[in-house]
Design a protein around this motif. Structure first.
Motif, mmCIF file in Angstrom:
data_model
loop_
_atom_site.group_PDB
_atom_site.id
_atom_site.type_symbol
_atom_site.label_atom_id
_atom_site.label_comp_id
_atom_site.label_asym_id
_atom_site.label_seq_id
_atom_site.Cartn_x
_atom_site.Cartn_y
_atom_site.Cartn_z
ATOM 1 N N THR A 8 0.824 -1.217 0.000
ATOM 2 C CA THR A 8 0.000 0.000 0.000
ATOM 3 C C THR A 8 0.855 1.264 0.000
ATOM 4 O OG1 THR A 8 -0.222 -0.123 2.398
ATOM 5 C CG2 THR A 8 -1.978 -1.107 1.093
ATOM 6 N N ALA A 9 2.145 1.158 0.354
ATOM 7 C CA ALA A 9 3.035 2.320 0.378
ATOM 8 C C ALA A 9 3.585 2.660 -1.012
ATOM 9 C CB ALA A 9 4.179 2.090 1.353
ATOM 10 N N CYS A 10 4.048 1.649 -1.738
ATOM 11 C CA CYS A 10 4.680 1.915 -3.048
ATOM 12 C C CYS A 10 3.898 1.329 -4.225
ATOM 13 C CB CYS A 10 6.117 1.414 -3.064
ATOM 14 S SG CYS A 10 6.299 -0.389 -3.053
ATOM 15 N N ALA A 11 2.818 0.614 -3.948
ATOM 16 C CA ALA A 11 1.938 0.033 -4.966
ATOM 17 C C ALA A 11 2.609 -1.021 -5.838
ATOM 18 C CB ALA A 11 1.310 1.119 -5.834
ATOM 19 N N ARG A 12 3.678 -1.633 -5.361
ATOM 20 C CA ARG A 12 4.339 -2.698 -6.120
ATOM 21 C C ARG A 12 3.789 -4.051 -5.721
ATOM 22 N NH1 ARG A 12 10.295 -1.198 -7.489
ATOM 23 N NH2 ARG A 12 9.861 0.690 -8.644
ATOM 24 N N PRO A 13 3.566 -4.921 -6.716
ATOM 25 C CA PRO A 13 3.117 -6.278 -6.395
ATOM 26 C C PRO A 13 4.310 -7.178 -6.077
ATOM 27 C CG PRO A 13 3.203 -5.992 -8.753
ATOM 28 C CD PRO A 13 3.584 -4.671 -8.149
ATOM 29 N N GLN A 14 4.059 -8.219 -5.304
ATOM 30 C CA GLN A 14 5.090 -9.227 -5.069
ATOM 31 C C GLN A 14 4.439 -10.591 -4.920
ATOM 32 O OE1 GLN A 14 7.157 -7.612 -1.682
ATOM 33 N NE2 GLN A 14 5.830 -8.610 -0.209
ATOM 34 N N HIS A 15 5.200 -11.587 -5.321
ATOM 35 C CA HIS A 15 4.759 -12.955 -5.168
ATOM 36 C C HIS A 15 6.015 -13.779 -4.965
ATOM 37 C CE1 HIS A 15 1.983 -16.291 -5.494
ATOM 38 N NE2 HIS A 15 2.918 -16.933 -6.168
ATOM 39 N N TYR A 16 6.079 -14.481 -4.032
ATOM 40 C CA TYR A 16 5.200 -15.017 -3.028
ATOM 41 C C TYR A 16 4.969 -13.964 -1.933
ATOM 42 C CZ TYR A 16 9.637 -15.795 -0.669
ATOM 43 O OH TYR A 16 10.863 -15.610 -0.112
ATOM 44 N N PRO A 17 3.909 -14.087 -1.137
ATOM 45 C CA PRO A 17 3.644 -13.131 -0.060
ATOM 46 C C PRO A 17 4.761 -13.141 1.002
ATOM 47 C CG PRO A 17 1.694 -14.395 -0.554
ATOM 48 C CD PRO A 17 2.821 -15.040 -1.311
ATOM 49 N N ARG A 18 5.074 -11.948 1.478
ATOM 50 C CA ARG A 18 6.128 -11.786 2.490
ATOM 51 C C ARG A 18 5.660 -10.818 3.567
ATOM 52 N NH1 ARG A 18 8.518 -11.437 -2.759
ATOM 53 N NH2 ARG A 18 10.086 -13.026 -3.096
ATOM 54 N N ALA A 19 6.384 -10.755 4.656
ATOM 55 C CA ALA A 19 6.046 -9.849 5.756
ATOM 56 C C ALA A 19 6.458 -8.410 5.453
ATOM 57 C CB ALA A 19 6.712 -10.313 7.042
ATOM 58 N N CYS A 21 7.683 -5.523 2.271
ATOM 59 C CA CYS A 21 7.735 -5.225 0.839
ATOM 60 C C CYS A 21 9.186 -5.324 0.373
ATOM 61 C CB CYS A 21 7.185 -3.824 0.575
ATOM 62 S SG CYS A 21 7.352 -3.307 -1.144
ATOM 63 N N THR A 22 9.422 -6.021 -0.720
ATOM 64 C CA THR A 22 10.784 -6.183 -1.235
ATOM 65 C C THR A 22 11.285 -4.917 -1.918
ATOM 66 O OG1 THR A 22 9.935 -7.131 -3.280
ATOM 67 C CG2 THR A 22 10.559 -8.671 -1.535
ATOM 68 N N SER A 23 10.389 -3.964 -2.194
ATOM 69 C CA SER A 23 10.794 -2.714 -2.834
ATOM 70 C C SER A 23 11.086 -1.604 -1.842
ATOM 71 C CB SER A 23 9.710 -2.240 -3.801
ATOM 72 O OG SER A 23 9.551 -3.152 -4.844
ATOM 73 N N CYS A 24 10.214 -1.444 -0.819
ATOM 74 C CA CYS A 24 10.366 -0.305 0.089
ATOM 75 C C CYS A 24 10.441 -0.677 1.567
ATOM 76 C CB CYS A 24 9.236 0.695 -0.137
ATOM 77 S SG CYS A 24 7.618 0.134 0.468
ATOM 78 N N GLY A 25 10.197 -1.936 1.914
ATOM 79 C CA GLY A 25 10.287 -2.373 3.291
ATOM 80 C C GLY A 25 9.034 -2.151 4.127
ATOM 81 N N GLU A 67 2.007 -7.989 -14.252
ATOM 82 C CA GLU A 67 2.110 -7.091 -13.101
ATOM 83 C C GLU A 67 3.546 -6.927 -12.597
ATOM 84 O OE1 GLU A 67 -1.949 -8.631 -13.463
ATOM 85 O OE2 GLU A 67 -0.019 -9.649 -13.369
ATOM 86 N N GLY A 68 4.461 -7.805 -13.022
ATOM 87 C CA GLY A 68 5.863 -7.682 -12.639
ATOM 88 C C GLY A 68 6.489 -8.869 -11.944
ATOM 89 N N PRO A 69 5.814 -9.519 -10.979
ATOM 90 C CA PRO A 69 6.445 -10.653 -10.304
ATOM 91 C C PRO A 69 6.806 -11.796 -11.265
ATOM 92 C CG PRO A 69 4.585 -9.897 -9.032
ATOM 93 C CD PRO A 69 4.543 -9.167 -10.358
ATOM 94 N N ILE A 70 7.796 -12.578 -10.871
ATOM 95 C CA ILE A 70 8.271 -13.703 -11.672
ATOM 96 C C ILE A 70 7.904 -15.006 -10.962
ATOM 97 C CG2 ILE A 70 10.323 -14.860 -12.577
ATOM 98 C CD1 ILE A 70 11.617 -12.039 -12.667
ATOM 99 N N LEU A 71 7.376 -15.963 -11.725
ATOM 100 C CA LEU A 71 7.004 -17.272 -11.183
ATOM 101 C C LEU A 71 7.826 -18.365 -11.856
ATOM 102 C CD1 LEU A 71 3.097 -17.100 -11.252
ATOM 103 C CD2 LEU A 71 4.604 -16.602 -9.360
ATOM 104 N N LEU A 72 8.232 -19.347 -11.088
ATOM 105 C CA LEU A 72 8.806 -20.569 -11.637
ATOM 106 C C LEU A 72 7.648 -21.541 -11.745
ATOM 107 C CD1 LEU A 72 11.375 -21.961 -12.558
ATOM 108 C CD2 LEU A 72 11.661 -22.807 -10.234
ATOM 109 N N THR A 73 7.364 -22.032 -12.947
ATOM 110 C CA THR A 73 6.134 -22.759 -13.201
ATOM 111 C C THR A 73 6.324 -23.758 -14.329
ATOM 112 O OG1 THR A 73 3.774 -22.408 -13.696
ATOM 113 C CG2 THR A 73 5.320 -20.955 -14.799
#
Length: 105
Positions: A8-19, A21-25, A67-73
């Motif tokens: 909600t701070a930087c509006a960046r998506p991430q996957h897998y879910p984490r505690a 944000c990998t962009s802004c913390g 949306e940006g995230p990368i998946l191994l699939t």
């Protein structure tokens, strides 16, 4: 439906879910549905099964979601002789409860 975690701070998506944000913390998130589209970054065709449960050959790929995230699939196709290519557009589908991707029509 594939759900992505959005900061909600930087509006960046991430996957897998984490505690964090990998962009802004930041630690505040919302959840939004992914579009289901993506592009093949890299792939490999596996000819040797890790166990008897796997039918070979199968394709493992790194897919960058729109949306940006990368998946191994896995990449799947009804045509067993399907040719794959990097930068090819793919669409999300489901197989055995797992997110997999097929060629975009």
């Amino acid at each position: 439906m594939l759900i992505l975690q959005y900061c909600t701070a930087c509006a960046r998506p991430q996957h897998y879910p984490r505690a964090l944000c990998t962009s802004c913390g930041a630690t505040e998130f919302t959840w939004l549905e992914a579009s289901g589209g993506g592009v093949v970054d890299s792939y490999t065709v596996v000819h040797r099964a890790p166990s008897a449960d796997f039918e070979t050959p199968y394709v493992i790929a790194r897919v960058r979601l729109d949306e940006g995230p990368i998946l191994l699939t896995r990449l799947v196709s009804a045509d067993k002789a399907a040719e794959w290519a990097c930068d090819e557009r793919v669409r999300l589908t489901w197989s055995g409860g797992l997110a997999v991707f097929e060629k975009e029509q």
